[in-house]
Design a protein around this motif. Structure first.
Motif, PDB file in Angstrom:
ATOM      1  N   LYS A  23      11.958  68.110 -54.217  1.00 49.60           N
ATOM      2  CA  LYS A  23      12.904  68.741 -53.303  1.00 49.60           C
ATOM      3  C   LYS A  23      12.543  68.346 -51.875  1.00 49.60           C
ATOM      4  CE  LYS A  23      14.508  72.891 -54.272  1.00 49.60           C
ATOM      5  NZ  LYS A  23      14.665  74.373 -54.356  1.00 49.60           N
TER       6      LYS A  23
ATOM      7  N   THR B  43      17.331  67.106 -54.072  1.00 51.38           N
ATOM      8  CA  THR B  43      16.134  66.550 -54.709  1.00 51.38           C
ATOM      9  C   THR B  43      16.322  65.066 -54.960  1.00 51.38           C
ATOM     10  OG1 THR B  43      16.860  66.981 -56.975  1.00 51.38           O
ATOM     11  CG2 THR B  43      15.578  68.714 -55.900  1.00 51.38           C
TER      12      THR B  43
ATOM     13  N   GLN C 284      13.203  74.328 -47.228  1.00 52.88           N
ATOM     14  CA  GLN C 284      13.739  73.404 -48.225  1.00 52.88           C
ATOM     15  C   GLN C 284      15.160  73.705 -48.656  1.00 52.88           C
ATOM     16  OE1 GLN C 284      10.824  73.351 -51.442  1.00 52.88           O
ATOM     17  NE2 GLN C 284       9.916  71.517 -50.572  1.00 52.88           N
ATOM     18  N   GLU C 285      15.812  74.690 -48.036  1.00 55.74           N
ATOM     19  CA  GLU C 285      17.178  75.002 -48.455  1.00 55.74           C
ATOM     20  C   GLU C 285      17.959  75.684 -47.339  1.00 55.74           C
ATOM     21  OE1 GLU C 285      16.432  77.213 -52.011  1.00 55.74           O
ATOM     22  OE2 GLU C 285      15.874  79.014 -50.926  1.00 55.74           O
TER      23      GLU C 285
ATOM     24  N   SER D 289       6.542  67.553 -54.287  1.00 56.36           N
ATOM     25  CA  SER D 289       7.807  68.108 -54.750  1.00 56.36           C
ATOM     26  C   SER D 289       8.890  67.045 -54.690  1.00 56.36           C
ATOM     27  CB  SER D 289       8.196  69.293 -53.871  1.00 56.36           C
ATOM     28  OG  SER D 289       9.476  69.755 -54.211  1.00 56.36           O
TER      29      SER D 289
ATOM     30  N   SER E  19      20.193  72.766 -51.591  1.00 58.44           N
ATOM     31  CA  SER E  19      19.030  71.900 -51.388  1.00 58.44           C
ATOM     32  C   SER E  19      19.311  70.546 -52.018  1.00 58.44           C
ATOM     33  CB  SER E  19      17.763  72.539 -51.983  1.00 58.44           C
ATOM     34  OG  SER E  19      17.946  72.802 -53.355  1.00 58.44           O
TER      35      SER E  19
ATOM     36  N   ASP F 192      19.458  76.160 -57.138  1.00 60.16           N
ATOM     37  CA  ASP F 192      18.514  75.409 -57.966  1.00 60.16           C
ATOM     38  C   ASP F 192      19.130  74.809 -59.230  1.00 60.16           C
ATOM     39  OD1 ASP F 192      16.308  75.659 -56.250  1.00 60.16           O
ATOM     40  OD2 ASP F 192      15.877  77.664 -57.026  1.00 60.16           O
TER      41      ASP F 192
END
Length: 172
Positions: free
Chosen positions: A51, A147, A68-69, A49, A145, A106
């Motif tokens: 992320k 990335t 992840q967030e 990923s 999050s 997102d």
């Protein structure tokens, strides 16, 4: 904090001042009178990923910290910050673009693009640090999050504690 120079290090004859480590930021964040909600989490590469994953080392107050967030529990004005270190183990002959994206629900809310340019005199290892700051209004249940377009270059081996994602509530 001042650390004595390592005699094994060539060319360093005076003590080196270091700071802005994970522990330094954590102490500062804990002493700032926040408006109720704050998170300060280590990040690392996620498997398969772009992320980044949140590591359980850190603080998470009045928000939900998932793998992840970060999930906002109180509406308000927040400062989001992300400090990442990169390691390029081999000398590249072509430029590499590094892109950090701070996501809210997102969707890209803020991004930073930095190009590491190749050099004829490049060394075997190259290091780069990027810091991203973002002040924004967030609502209850908003998810934060981060990335990377090249997560494989995140230096989570020799500098694991120096890669962080933080969120601090500034006002209601």
């Amino acid at each position: 904090m001042i650390r004595e120079a390592d005699p094994a290090m060539e060319g360093i004859k005076k003590p080196i001042r270091t700071g802005n480590t994970f522990e330094d930021y954590l102490k500062i964040q804990q002493s700032v009178p926040a408006k109720g909600a704050a998170a300060y989490m280590r990040v690392s590469r996620a498997v398969n990923s772009s992320k980044l994953s949140l590591v359980e080392k850190g603080t998470c107050e009045a928000m939900q910290c998932l793998s992840q967030e970060l999930v906002i529990r109180e509406q308000g004005l927040y400062l989001i910050f992300c400090h990442l270190n990169f390691l390029f183990p081999n000398c590249s002959k072509s430029p590499i673009d590094l892109k950090i994206e701070l996501l809210v629900n997102d969707r890209v809310d803020r991004q930073t693009l930095s190009t590491l340019c190749a050099s004829e005199t490049c060394q075997d290892k190259t290091f780069k640090t990027l810091l991203q700051l973002h002040l924004t209004e967030l609502k209850v249940e908003d998810r934060i999050s981060v990335t990377l377009n090249h997560p494989e270059f995140l230096n989570d081996i020799s500098l694991p504690n120096e890669n962080i994602l933080g969120v601090l509530k500034c006002s209601d």
